[in-house]
Design a protein around this motif. Structure first.
Motif, PDB file in Angstrom:
ATOM      1  N   GLU A 263      38.651  43.864  43.747  1.00  0.00           N
ATOM      2  CA  GLU A 263      38.966  43.243  42.383  1.00  0.00           C
ATOM      3  C   GLU A 263      39.415  44.471  41.485  1.00  0.00           C
ATOM      4  O   GLU A 263      40.262  44.407  40.856  1.00  0.00           O
ATOM      5  N   GLU A 264      38.382  45.507  41.639  1.00  0.00           N
ATOM      6  CA  GLU A 264      38.644  46.717  40.774  1.00  0.00           C
ATOM      7  C   GLU A 264      39.949  47.181  41.102  1.00  0.00           C
ATOM      8  O   GLU A 264      40.688  47.811  40.094  1.00  0.00           O
ATOM      9  N   MET A 265      40.270  47.427  42.350  1.00  0.00           N
ATOM     10  CA  MET A 265      41.312  47.955  42.920  1.00  0.00           C
ATOM     11  C   MET A 265      42.599  47.334  42.293  1.00  0.00           C
ATOM     12  O   MET A 265      43.779  47.813  41.752  1.00  0.00           O
TER      13      MET A 265
ATOM     14  N   GLU B  17      45.520  48.372  39.829  1.00  0.00           N
ATOM     15  CA  GLU B  17      46.956  48.445  40.450  1.00  0.00           C
ATOM     16  C   GLU B  17      47.899  47.851  39.471  1.00  0.00           C
ATOM     17  O   GLU B  17      49.180  47.865  39.009  1.00  0.00           O
ATOM     18  N   MET B  18      47.585  46.450  39.189  1.00  0.00           N
ATOM     19  CA  MET B  18      48.251  45.678  38.414  1.00  0.00           C
ATOM     20  C   MET B  18      48.504  46.206  37.149  1.00  0.00           C
ATOM     21  O   MET B  18      49.568  46.308  36.367  1.00  0.00           O
ATOM     22  N   ASP B  19      47.530  46.944  36.399  1.00  0.00           N
ATOM     23  CA  ASP B  19      47.627  47.506  35.031  1.00  0.00           C
ATOM     24  C   ASP B  19      48.681  48.931  35.066  1.00  0.00           C
ATOM     25  O   ASP B  19      49.221  49.134  34.260  1.00  0.00           O
TER      26      ASP B  19
ATOM     27  N   GLU C 118      43.622  41.637  32.150  1.00  0.00           N
ATOM     28  CA  GLU C 118      42.759  41.087  31.406  1.00  0.00           C
ATOM     29  C   GLU C 118      43.613  39.920  30.437  1.00  0.00           C
ATOM     30  O   GLU C 118      43.310  38.823  30.605  1.00  0.00           O
ATOM     31  N   GLU C 119      44.892  40.299  30.324  1.00  0.00           N
ATOM     32  CA  GLU C 119      45.850  39.248  29.572  1.00  0.00           C
ATOM     33  C   GLU C 119      46.151  37.702  30.607  1.00  0.00           C
ATOM     34  O   GLU C 119      45.768  36.837  30.226  1.00  0.00           O
ATOM     35  N   LEU C 120      46.453  38.248  31.689  1.00  0.00           N
ATOM     36  CA  LEU C 120      46.569  37.353  32.800  1.00  0.00           C
ATOM     37  C   LEU C 120      45.282  36.532  32.908  1.00  0.00           C
ATOM     38  O   LEU C 120      45.789  35.210  33.312  1.00  0.00           O
ATOM     39  N   MET C 121      44.510  37.237  33.265  1.00  0.00           N
ATOM     40  CA  MET C 121      42.852  36.164  33.339  1.00  0.00           C
ATOM     41  C   MET C 121      42.651  35.284  32.286  1.00  0.00           C
ATOM     42  O   MET C 121      42.361  34.116  32.683  1.00  0.00           O
ATOM     43  N   ALA C 122      43.072  35.623  31.130  1.00  0.00           N
ATOM     44  CA  ALA C 122      42.977  34.781  30.104  1.00  0.00           C
ATOM     45  C   ALA C 122      43.801  33.865  29.786  1.00  0.00           C
ATOM     46  O   ALA C 122      43.670  32.331  29.388  1.00  0.00           O
ATOM     47  N   SER C 123      45.103  34.189  30.143  1.00  0.00           N
ATOM     48  CA  SER C 123      46.210  33.127  29.795  1.00  0.00           C
ATOM     49  C   SER C 123      46.564  32.115  31.051  1.00  0.00           C
ATOM     50  O   SER C 123      47.097  31.326  30.849  1.00  0.00           O
ATOM     51  N   GLU C 124      46.478  32.754  32.166  1.00  0.00           N
ATOM     52  CA  GLU C 124      46.741  32.167  33.478  1.00  0.00           C
ATOM     53  C   GLU C 124      45.956  32.610  34.632  1.00  0.00           C
ATOM     54  O   GLU C 124      46.317  33.108  35.562  1.00  0.00           O
ATOM     55  N   PRO C 125      44.631  32.032  34.502  1.00  0.00           N
ATOM     56  CA  PRO C 125      43.653  32.422  35.563  1.00  0.00           C
ATOM     57  C   PRO C 125      44.051  31.957  36.912  1.00  0.00           C
ATOM     58  O   PRO C 125      43.693  32.563  38.068  1.00  0.00           O
ATOM     59  N   GLU C 126      45.118  30.913  36.858  1.00  0.00           N
ATOM     60  CA  GLU C 126      45.401  30.371  38.244  1.00  0.00           C
ATOM     61  C   GLU C 126      46.377  31.367  38.952  1.00  0.00           C
ATOM     62  O   GLU C 126      46.171  31.896  40.197  1.00  0.00           O
TER      63      GLU C 126
ATOM     64  N   PHE D  78      46.237  34.689  38.260  1.00  0.00           N
ATOM     65  CA  PHE D  78      45.692  35.772  38.403  1.00  0.00           C
ATOM     66  C   PHE D  78      44.981  35.701  39.809  1.00  0.00           C
ATOM     67  O   PHE D  78      44.902  36.517  40.684  1.00  0.00           O
ATOM     68  N   THR D  79      44.163  34.450  39.904  1.00  0.00           N
ATOM     69  CA  THR D  79      43.703  34.325  41.207  1.00  0.00           C
ATOM     70  C   THR D  79      44.407  34.318  42.345  1.00  0.00           C
ATOM     71  O   THR D  79      44.181  34.774  43.729  1.00  0.00           O
ATOM     72  N   TRP D  80      45.829  33.799  42.369  1.00  0.00           N
ATOM     73  CA  TRP D  80      46.633  33.770  43.237  1.00  0.00           C
ATOM     74  C   TRP D  80      47.195  35.052  43.491  1.00  0.00           C
ATOM     75  O   TRP D  80      47.210  35.652  44.971  1.00  0.00           O
ATOM     76  N   GLU D  81      47.471  36.024  42.514  1.00  0.00           N
ATOM     77  CA  GLU D  81      48.027  37.399  42.846  1.00  0.00           C
ATOM     78  C   GLU D  81      46.676  38.244  43.352  1.00  0.00           C
ATOM     79  O   GLU D  81      47.207  38.841  44.353  1.00  0.00           O
TER      80      GLU D  81
END
Length: 54
Positions: free
Chosen positions: A14-16, A20-22, A31-39, A41-44
């Motif tokens: 998860e840290e990797m 990588e995404m950042d 962090e923005e993706l986790m907050a705004s679109e958690p589904e 983020f989980t899929w990615e």
């Protein structure tokens, strides 16, 4: 012990993924993706994690 190893492995991947995404988008993107679109983020994350599965 196996539970601890699995948890540590998951955290490391998860840290990797977050790093990588950042790097691809911009600092704080994950962090923005986790907050705004958690589904999304989980899929990615699951797609990313699948690349390391045996």
């Amino acid at each position: 012990m196996k539970t601890t190893a699995a948890t540590t492995r998951h955290q490391s991947i998860e840290e990797m993924f977050i790093h990588e995404m950042d790097q691809i988008y911009y600092p704080g993107y994950s962090e923005e993706l986790m907050a705004s679109e958690p589904e999304k983020f989980t899929w990615e994350f699951n797609e990313f994690q699948g690349q390391f599965s045996c």
